[in-house]
Design an enzyme around this catalytic site. Structure first.
Site: not given
Ligand code: GUN
Length: 279
Positions: A53, A97, A120
């Site tokens: 990422k 995460q 997200d």
């Protein structure tokens, strides 16, 4: 023989579009879109995702920060970091995460992220917006699947779409996006009766269950489009999807490989969401 849906190629095209848009954004605003990625603990798969990422951000010209916290991090410490990032003007997108170590409460953390920085799309506010079809951010993996279909000329409208898996990250939002695209959607899971028969009705079959080579030829209608969201590691270390590729490829009309299918799209959609957040 199925047409191969090349996620690497489509992803590269979209990333180059994002890079161009980012250049324009930086010229007009004087700063870059910024993403903060938070990882707690030593999960090796998560560490790889986080590295990828950060690298992807660099490639398109974003500012990025990785906050790698030790496993022993407390809920209060993690909450405090999220609060700081919420208030930081350089940061437009925040990603924590998952999975978190067991002693930490995922829901509490996700609720704490400013919904406008929730790239997200895991915050219940954004999940709700997805439900009513009024969204700024789409969850990255399902959005990646929709982009693959769109750029391959596959329109879900009027098609039987079957999703295997009902996770909050993939299965549920995937079903919702296919529904918004006018598909007739069925969501299957571990309690579904005669799963193979349900799957054989699918014109578009999306598989997200996390079981290596689970979908065989007996579960696929000839000519179906098969999207494999799975990412499993075999005993020999090789990556494999949830679909038995060598069995299914000869009968599908289009299929995504693993690796090189849905995988690269997830990070691309994260970049897209971060640019949207900055705008
Ligand atoms: N863990 C596995 N997939 C994801 C994802 O898309 N976002 C986050 N934050 N964690 C994940």
């Amino acid at each position: 023989m199925a047409k191969l849906i090349d996620g690497k190629l489509i992803s590269a095209q979209i990333r180059s579009e994002i890079k161009e848009e980012t250049n324009v954004f930086i010229k007009s605003h004087g700063y870059a879109p910024g993403l903060a990625v938070v990882i707690v603990g030593e999960n090796p798969a998560s560490q790889v995702y986080v590295r990828n990422k950060a690298r992807a951000c660099e490639e398109v010209g974003f500012y990025s920060e990785v906050h790698a916290l030790p496993t022993e991090t407390t809920q209060e410490e993690l909450n405090a970091l999220v609060d700081r990032l919420n208030a930081d003007d350089k940061i437009h997108g925040i990603l924590v995460q998952l999975p978190l170590p067991k002693h930490l409460d995922e829901t509490e953390v996700l609720l704490r992220i400013d919904p406008n920085k929730d790239v997200d799309a895991f915050h219940p506010y954004n999940v709700g917006n997805i439900m009513i079809g009024n969204y700024k951010f789409l969850p990255c993996t399902p959005a990646g699947v929709m982009a693959l279909l769109e750029r391959s000329g596959i329109d879900p409208a009027g098609k039987n779409c079957v999703v295997i898996g009902r996770s909050n990250i993939v299965g549920k939002p995937m079903a919702m996006l296919l529904l918004h695209a006018n598909g007739t959607v069925t969501v299957c899971h571990s309690k579904t009766k005669d799963l193979a028969a349900v799957c054989r009705e699918a014109d578009i079959l999306v598989v997200a269950i996390g079981r290596a080579d689970f979908v065989g030829a007996d579960m696929v209608k000839p000519g179906a489009v098969v999207i494999d969201v799975g990412m499993n590691r075999r005993a020999d270390g090789k990556l494999t999807g949830d679909v038995n590729f060598s069995e299914v490829e000869p009968i599908a009309s289009a299929i995504t490989p693993v690796p090189g299918g849905v995988g690269p799209m997830t990070i691309t959609m994260l970049l897209k969401n971060t640019l949207t957040a900055a705008k």
